[in-house]
Each structure stands twice: as structure tokens, then as C-alpha cells.
Scaffold this motif. Structure first.
Motif, PDB file in Angstrom:
ATOM      1  N   ARG A 113       0.854  -1.185   0.000  1.00 35.27           N
ATOM      2  CA  ARG A 113       0.000   0.000   0.000  1.00 35.27           C
ATOM      3  C   ARG A 113       0.891   1.237   0.000  1.00 35.27           C
ATOM      4  O   ARG A 113       1.831   1.320   0.811  1.00 35.27           O
ATOM      5  CB  ARG A 113      -0.893   0.050   1.248  1.00 35.27           C
ATOM      6  CG  ARG A 113      -1.908  -1.063   1.311  1.00 35.27           C
ATOM      7  CD  ARG A 113      -2.791  -0.962   2.540  1.00 35.27           C
ATOM      8  NE  ARG A 113      -3.487  -2.227   2.754  1.00 35.27           N
ATOM      9  CZ  ARG A 113      -4.223  -2.512   3.821  1.00 35.27           C
ATOM     10  NH1 ARG A 113      -4.384  -1.607   4.775  1.00 35.27           N
ATOM     11  NH2 ARG A 113      -4.803  -3.685   3.941  1.00 35.27           N
ATOM     12  N   GLU A 115       1.239   4.046   1.385  1.00 34.82           N
ATOM     13  CA  GLU A 115       0.869   4.887   2.516  1.00 34.82           C
ATOM     14  C   GLU A 115       2.080   5.698   2.947  1.00 34.82           C
ATOM     15  O   GLU A 115       3.210   5.377   2.600  1.00 34.82           O
ATOM     16  CB  GLU A 115       0.431   4.012   3.684  1.00 34.82           C
ATOM     17  CG  GLU A 115      -0.818   3.212   3.399  1.00 34.82           C
ATOM     18  CD  GLU A 115      -1.424   2.654   4.677  1.00 34.82           C
ATOM     19  OE1 GLU A 115      -2.178   3.391   5.328  1.00 34.82           O
ATOM     20  OE2 GLU A 115      -1.137   1.494   5.002  1.00 34.82           O
ATOM     21  N   GLY A 120       5.528   1.094  12.212  1.00 30.97           N
ATOM     22  CA  GLY A 120       4.352   0.221  12.152  1.00 30.97           C
ATOM     23  C   GLY A 120       3.521   0.403  10.897  1.00 30.97           C
ATOM     24  O   GLY A 120       2.485  -0.239  10.750  1.00 30.97           O
ATOM     25  N   ARG A 121       3.946   1.289   9.999  1.00 35.16           N
ATOM     26  CA  ARG A 121       3.203   1.443   8.735  1.00 35.16           C
ATOM     27  C   ARG A 121       4.184   1.486   7.570  1.00 35.16           C
ATOM     28  O   ARG A 121       5.039   2.371   7.505  1.00 35.16           O
ATOM     29  CB  ARG A 121       2.355   2.698   8.760  1.00 35.16           C
ATOM     30  CG  ARG A 121       1.349   2.704   7.610  1.00 35.16           C
ATOM     31  CD  ARG A 121       0.235   3.670   7.839  1.00 35.16           C
ATOM     32  NE  ARG A 121       0.692   5.019   7.614  1.00 35.16           N
ATOM     33  CZ  ARG A 121       0.048   6.099   8.023  1.00 35.16           C
ATOM     34  NH1 ARG A 121      -1.057   5.987   8.716  1.00 35.16           N
ATOM     35  NH2 ARG A 121       0.526   7.289   7.758  1.00 35.16           N
ATOM     36  N   TYR A 122       4.075   0.519   6.695  1.00 38.63           N
ATOM     37  CA  TYR A 122       5.041   0.341   5.621  1.00 38.63           C
ATOM     38  C   TYR A 122       4.328   0.223   4.277  1.00 38.63           C
ATOM     39  O   TYR A 122       3.118   0.058   4.221  1.00 38.63           O
ATOM     40  CB  TYR A 122       5.891  -0.910   5.891  1.00 38.63           C
ATOM     41  CG  TYR A 122       6.428  -0.944   7.294  1.00 38.63           C
ATOM     42  CD1 TYR A 122       7.520  -0.145   7.651  1.00 38.63           C
ATOM     43  CD2 TYR A 122       5.799  -1.691   8.287  1.00 38.63           C
ATOM     44  CE1 TYR A 122       7.989  -0.122   8.950  1.00 38.63           C
ATOM     45  CE2 TYR A 122       6.270  -1.675   9.597  1.00 38.63           C
ATOM     46  CZ  TYR A 122       7.358  -0.890   9.923  1.00 38.63           C
ATOM     47  OH  TYR A 122       7.802  -0.863  11.212  1.00 38.63           O
ATOM     48  N   PHE A 125       4.302  -4.791   3.582  1.00 39.31           N
ATOM     49  CA  PHE A 125       4.197  -5.337   4.936  1.00 39.31           C
ATOM     50  C   PHE A 125       3.618  -6.744   4.832  1.00 39.31           C
ATOM     51  O   PHE A 125       3.191  -7.168   3.763  1.00 39.31           O
ATOM     52  CB  PHE A 125       3.318  -4.431   5.809  1.00 39.31           C
ATOM     53  CG  PHE A 125       1.940  -4.204   5.263  1.00 39.31           C
ATOM     54  CD1 PHE A 125       1.715  -3.267   4.265  1.00 39.31           C
ATOM     55  CD2 PHE A 125       0.862  -4.953   5.712  1.00 39.31           C
ATOM     56  CE1 PHE A 125       0.442  -3.077   3.726  1.00 39.31           C
ATOM     57  CE2 PHE A 125      -0.420  -4.765   5.187  1.00 39.31           C
ATOM     58  CZ  PHE A 125      -0.620  -3.824   4.192  1.00 39.31           C
ATOM     59  N   GLN A 127       0.956  -9.740   6.355  1.00 43.72           N
ATOM     60  CA  GLN A 127      -0.227 -10.014   7.174  1.00 43.72           C
ATOM     61  C   GLN A 127      -0.403 -11.513   7.303  1.00 43.72           C
ATOM     62  O   GLN A 127      -0.160 -12.252   6.348  1.00 43.72           O
ATOM     63  CB  GLN A 127      -1.500  -9.463   6.518  1.00 43.72           C
ATOM     64  CG  GLN A 127      -1.696  -7.974   6.672  1.00 43.72           C
ATOM     65  CD  GLN A 127      -3.010  -7.505   6.060  1.00 43.72           C
ATOM     66  OE1 GLN A 127      -3.623  -8.193   5.259  1.00 43.72           O
ATOM     67  NE2 GLN A 127      -3.436  -6.311   6.439  1.00 43.72           N
ATOM     68  N   ARG A 258     -16.609  -0.677   9.224  1.00 39.59           N
ATOM     69  CA  ARG A 258     -15.892  -1.181   8.056  1.00 39.59           C
ATOM     70  C   ARG A 258     -16.614  -0.480   6.931  1.00 39.59           C
ATOM     71  O   ARG A 258     -17.808  -0.648   6.777  1.00 39.59           O
ATOM     72  CB  ARG A 258     -16.035  -2.688   7.909  1.00 39.59           C
ATOM     73  CG  ARG A 258     -15.348  -3.449   8.984  1.00 39.59           C
ATOM     74  CD  ARG A 258     -14.338  -4.390   8.363  1.00 39.59           C
ATOM     75  NE  ARG A 258     -13.192  -4.520   9.217  1.00 39.59           N
ATOM     76  CZ  ARG A 258     -11.958  -4.781   8.788  1.00 39.59           C
ATOM     77  NH1 ARG A 258     -11.683  -4.886   7.566  1.00 39.59           N
ATOM     78  NH2 ARG A 258     -10.974  -4.911   9.594  1.00 39.59           N
ATOM     79  N   GLY A 280      -3.467  -0.502  15.711  1.00 38.64           N
ATOM     80  CA  GLY A 280      -4.219  -1.652  15.211  1.00 38.64           C
ATOM     81  C   GLY A 280      -3.314  -2.847  14.969  1.00 38.64           C
ATOM     82  O   GLY A 280      -2.333  -2.757  14.238  1.00 38.64           O
ATOM     83  N   VAL A 281      -3.627  -3.957  15.614  1.00 36.66           N
ATOM     84  CA  VAL A 281      -2.824  -5.169  15.413  1.00 36.66           C
ATOM     85  C   VAL A 281      -3.502  -6.055  14.372  1.00 36.66           C
ATOM     86  O   VAL A 281      -2.832  -6.632  13.515  1.00 36.66           O
ATOM     87  CB  VAL A 281      -2.665  -5.943  16.740  1.00 36.66           C
ATOM     88  CG1 VAL A 281      -1.956  -7.266  16.504  1.00 36.66           C
ATOM     89  CG2 VAL A 281      -1.892  -5.110  17.732  1.00 36.66           C
ATOM     90  N   GLY A 282      -4.803  -6.124  14.454  1.00 31.36           N
ATOM     91  CA  GLY A 282      -5.505  -6.942  13.476  1.00 31.36           C
ATOM     92  C   GLY A 282      -6.998  -6.791  13.651  1.00 31.36           C
ATOM     93  O   GLY A 282      -7.463  -6.431  14.731  1.00 31.36           O
ATOM     94  N   ALA A 306      -4.120  -9.752  10.377  1.00 29.61           N
ATOM     95  CA  ALA A 306      -3.323  -9.085  11.412  1.00 29.61           C
ATOM     96  C   ALA A 306      -1.951  -8.767  10.839  1.00 29.61           C
ATOM     97  O   ALA A 306      -1.395  -9.536  10.049  1.00 29.61           O
ATOM     98  CB  ALA A 306      -3.196  -9.977  12.645  1.00 29.61           C
ATOM     99  N   GLY A 307      -1.412  -7.627  11.239  1.00 33.03           N
ATOM    100  CA  GLY A 307      -0.128  -7.182  10.708  1.00 33.03           C
ATOM    101  C   GLY A 307       1.034  -7.874  11.421  1.00 33.03           C
ATOM    102  O   GLY A 307       1.147  -7.819  12.644  1.00 33.03           O
ATOM    103  N   GLU A 309       4.275  -7.142  11.290  1.00 34.35           N
ATOM    104  CA  GLU A 309       5.222  -6.199  11.915  1.00 34.35           C
ATOM    105  C   GLU A 309       4.630  -5.625  13.197  1.00 34.35           C
ATOM    106  O   GLU A 309       5.329  -5.444  14.193  1.00 34.35           O
ATOM    107  CB  GLU A 309       5.578  -5.063  10.944  1.00 34.35           C
ATOM    108  CG  GLU A 309       6.398  -5.528   9.741  1.00 34.35           C
ATOM    109  CD  GLU A 309       5.583  -6.301   8.712  1.00 34.35           C
ATOM    110  OE1 GLU A 309       4.376  -6.008   8.583  1.00 34.35           O
ATOM    111  OE2 GLU A 309       6.146  -7.200   8.064  1.00 34.35           O
ATOM    112  N   ARG A 310       3.310  -5.362  13.182  1.00 33.55           N
ATOM    113  CA  ARG A 310       2.669  -4.831  14.394  1.00 33.55           C
ATOM    114  C   ARG A 310       2.717  -5.863  15.519  1.00 33.55           C
ATOM    115  O   ARG A 310       2.933  -5.516  16.674  1.00 33.55           O
ATOM    116  CB  ARG A 310       1.215  -4.458  14.111  1.00 33.55           C
ATOM    117  CG  ARG A 310       1.052  -3.452  12.991  1.00 33.55           C
ATOM    118  CD  ARG A 310       0.925  -2.027  13.476  1.00 33.55           C
ATOM    119  NE  ARG A 310       0.816  -1.136  12.336  1.00 33.55           N
ATOM    120  CZ  ARG A 310      -0.338  -0.671  11.836  1.00 33.55           C
ATOM    121  NH1 ARG A 310      -1.479  -0.988  12.426  1.00 33.55           N
ATOM    122  NH2 ARG A 310      -0.351   0.118  10.787  1.00 33.55           N
TER     123      ARG A 310
END
Ligand code: AMP
Length: 416
Positions: A113, A115, A120-122, A125, A127, A258, A280-282, A306-307, A309-310
Motif C-alpha cells: 500500500r 501509505e 508500524g506502517r510500511y 508489509f 499479514q 468497516r 491496530g494489530v488486526g 493481522a499485521g 510487523e505490528r
């Protein structure tokens, strides 16, 4: 010439990081596998249309975060930004509706993505995700939630919180939106100007406002949970009963959303207070309308992602056992390398982990290296058929015939 670096928002998974990822993968395999989920891997890129329809034209992801390219033949492809739409495509493409339902699948894959990168945001990433396709039951939702809770527990994720809600049906939501907008218009005096400006665009956002007056006003606002149709309310009550029975704690959060119409009923999100801004983890929920949206027959389904990396960022550091090297083969003479090569190979063939000298070090340097990689034994090859076998723990060293090296190590007897 300047040195080329990894693209912004991406990272290398170095060998030292790989061990914790392997632990996560093993826990996912064990926990999800035990509940009948089978692993799936879909292509890294898909037809852009899949995400336009499956994630939703109006979402941030589709509007501005997709890596989309022309494949050279006039087809628009996109690096997968999420896993649910691809898994549903695979379900349809392979006729999985003919299998016993629900079809339970899990994945651990990379996603993309565009972003703004931060901790924690890549932009690339990973999941771990699970989807149960073909069941409308509240037990399926509760099972999915329990499995993610188990995974986070196994990974020792800190300060976990679970928020839970139900979205009802698209019709209930449309009706509720009208009611909420009406309430907001009637209370404009008690709302911040930003909230007022967005009432008709997105009334739900009013629940996220930070200022005190707005928060005060929102306390009296109607909530979606209070407006659920009887069947949806019953479904949700059952999910809660099952979670209560399983000892899973949660907070009801009627503002959990959602964005898309094909979501229905259960929604949830796990967060970790140990994470900071990107907490947010998942999360996931029920997406009963998605398969139909993708051109299939109406098929109820539910899932989460769920991420990775998170999870790793919020997990307590667990000691990871270092790799064991059973044997390091050292050479005491330059022309001993053919015998060393053969011995290392033979040892691996016998199921051991074995390495040999590859850097032309002195014998002293080789022993130091063997110590650094935590080799249990070192076999020093000289110019006779006898090999000096050194037990690195006890320090004892004996001469054994070259054919006796592997049996001696396999017996695991400590050299005296
Ligand atoms: P989503 O697919 O947006 O519902 O995200 C599910 C989970 O994936 C989130 O809770 C995060 O843990 C993780 N995630 C989403 N986007 C990113 C990103 N850009 N970088 C790292 N993790 C992400």
C-alpha cells in the motif's frame, strides 16, 4: 556512483529478524491448523478490477494507495493491498463451493500500500489472515476471534484490547445513518465546525471527534447497535455468549466501522496500547456480500487479517534458541579441503547441521569461528585418515578414524 537503497517504506528482513517471524509462522500454522484452516498463497498481483470491486472504489486503499501498473499488454494489474478479495477469487475460481462448507483458509503473505511510512506502517508489509467462507453462523465469527486472540497470546503481544460490534445489514445502516445525521443537524450547536461540515458526508466520523463539546453531544446520539434488526441482534448476542464462554474479554464499540456495503454483522479489532499511534494489530468481520460483489453466488463469509510487523513490535521479546551447528569441519592443511567437503556433506546427509571452512582462515581462526557459530564438534582434517574430533563444550579432543566421526557425534557421547 551513489549506493542504491531499499525503496521508501520497505525494509529488509535480515537473518536476525527472521527467527521471530519463523516463530510467528509456526504458531499460526499450529493454532489455525488445529482448527481446520489450510494455508493458501495467491499471486502477488491481481487484476485491478478485483480490488476496485472487492475492496471498494470509495476506500482510501483503492483511491490512493494501490500500486497499479499496465502489464504491457493493456491489462491493468495491481500489487495486492489485502488478502480477502484474492482468497475469495480463488474460492470461486477453484469451485471451492463444492467442498464441505465452510472452507477455512489462512495465509501469511506480503501486501502493498502506498501509505505515508512511519513506525508500524510500511509500503510492503506482511499479514497473517484467516477466512472462513460458506458459513453464516455466529460460531464461525467467535471461532475466528478466539483464534486471533490465541495467536496474539502465543506471541506475547502486550496490552491487547479487543473492540467488538455488529453492523447489522446495509439497509439497517442506511436507515441508521439518516437517523444519526438528523440527530447531528438538530444538535449542531454542540458540535465542532469540522464535524458539522461532514454530517452529510460521513456522520459516523462525529464519534471520533476529540473536542469535549462534541464528545458530550455524542453521548446522547443513537447507536447502530441499538437499531439492529431482531435476527442481527440475536446473531450478535450469540457471538458474545460464545466469547464470554471462551473467557475472551472485549469492549463493545458501536462506532467501529468497516466502510463497505458488503460487510454485515460482526466486526472487531484488536489493538495494542504498546504500539502508539498505529495501534491496530488486526481486525476483521463478516463480509456476507463480498463474493456476490465479485460475481459469485451469495455466500456468507467471515475473516480477519493481522499485521506481522505490528505483532512483532508489540510482542515481548521472547528468547529465541540459537541455531545449533552439530559439526564444523576445519582444515589443518590446504589440500585437506576435498576430504572436508565430503565429510560436511556426509554429515548433512545423516541429518546433522554441518558447515566447513570457506574463508581460508588459519586453524586458530577456524576454531574461533566454530566457537562463534556455536558448533558442538569440530573435526580437524589433516593429512592422514585420522581426524581430530574436538568436543567444543568439554574441550576434549581425540583422534578418530574419518569413518567414525559421524557415528561418534550421532551417539552424542561426550568426549573425555
Ligand atoms: P486492514 O487490512 O487495513 O484491516 O489491516 C489489518 C492489519 O494489517 C492492521 O491492523 C495492521 O496490523 C496491518 N497493516 C495494515 N496496513 C499496514 C501497513 N501499511 N503497514 C504495516 N501493517 C499494516
Amino acid at each position: 556512483m551513489s549506493v542504491i537503497q531499499a525503496p521508501r517504506g520497505t525494509f529488509d528482513v535480515l537473518p536476525a529478524d527472521m527467527a521471530r517471524r519463523a516463530v510467528l509462522e509456526a504458531h499460526a500454522e499450529r493454532i489455525l491448523g488445529a482448527a481446520g484452516y489450510a494455508r493458501i498463497e495467491t499471486p502477488t498481483f491481481e487484476a485491478t478490477e478485483l480490488f476496485a470491486r472487492g475492496v471498494g472504489q470509495a476506500t482510501d486503499i483503492v483511491q490512493k494507495e494501490m500500486y497499479t501498473f499496465d502489464d504491457g499488454g493493456g491489462r491493468s494489474l495491481t500489487l495486492r493491498p489485502e488478502g480477502t478479495a484474492p482468497v475469495c477469487r480463488a474460492y470461486m475460481e477453484h469451485g471451492m463451493h463444492k467442498l464441505g462448507q465452510p472452507v477455512k483458509l489462512w495465509y501469511l503473505s506480503s501486501f502493498y500500500r502506498a501509505e505515508a511510512p512511519q513506525r508500524g506502517r510500511y509500503r510492503q508489509f506482511w499479514q497473517v489472515g484467516a477466512e472462513a467462507i460458506g458459513s453464516a453462523g455466529p460460531d464461525t465469527d467467535a471461532e475466528l476471534i478466539v483464534l486471533l486472540a490465541d495467536l496474539l497470546l502465543a506471541m506475547a503481544v502486550r496490552e491487547v484490547r479487543l473492540r467488538l460490534s455488529s453492523l447489522g445489514t446495509p439497509e439497517t445502516r442506511a436507515e441508521y445513518r439518516r437517523e444519526l445525521a438528523e440527530y447531528l443537524h438538530a444538535h449542531e450547536d454542540g458540535l465542532s465546525p469540522e464535524v458539522v461540515a461532514r454530517i452529510d458526508l460521513n456522520p459516523m466520523r462525529a464519534f471520533d471527534a476529540g473536542d469535549r463539546t462534541t464528545r458530550e453531544t455524542m453521548r446522547g446520539a443513537p447507536t447502530l447497535l441499538d437499531r439492529l434488526a431482531d435476527e442481527d441482534a440475536e446473531h450478535f448476542a450469540r457471538v458474545r455468549e460464545l466469547l464470554d464462554g471462551a473467557g475472551i474479554g472485549y469492549e463493545l464499540d458501536p462506532t467501529l466501522v468497516r466502510g463497505l456495503d458488503y460487510y454485515a454483522r460482526t466486526v472487531f479489532e484488536f489493538t495494542s496500547d504498546a504500539l502508539g499511534a498505529q495501534s491496530g494489530v488486526g481486525g476483521g468481520g463478516r463480509y456476507d456480500g463480498l463474493i456476490e460483489q465479485l460475481g459469485g453466488k451469495p455466500t456468507p463469509a467471515s475473516g480477519w487479517a493481522a499485521g506481522v510487523e505490528r505483532i512483532l513490535l508489540s510482542a515481548s521479546e521472547q528468547p529465541i534458541a540459537p541455531d545449533v551447528v552439530d559439526l564444523f569441519v576445519a582444515v589443518a592443511k590446504p589440500d585437506a579441503d576435498v576430504a572436508a567437503f565430503a565429510l560436511a556433506n556426509e554429515a548433512r546427509g545423516a541429518g546433522m547441521s554441518a558447515q566447513m571452512e570457506l574463508a581460508g582462515r588459519s586453524l586458530k581462526g577456524q576454531l574461533k569461528h566454530a566457537d562463534r557459530i556455536r558448533a558442538r564438534y569440530v573435526a580437524i582434517i589433516g593429512d592422514t585418515m585420522d581426524v581430530s574430533l574436538k568436543d567444543m563444550e568439554s574441550g576434549a579432543q581425540t583422534e578418530v578414524h574419518s569413518t567414525a566421526v559421524i557415528p561418534t557425534i550421532l551417539r552424542g557421547s561426550r568426549l573425555a
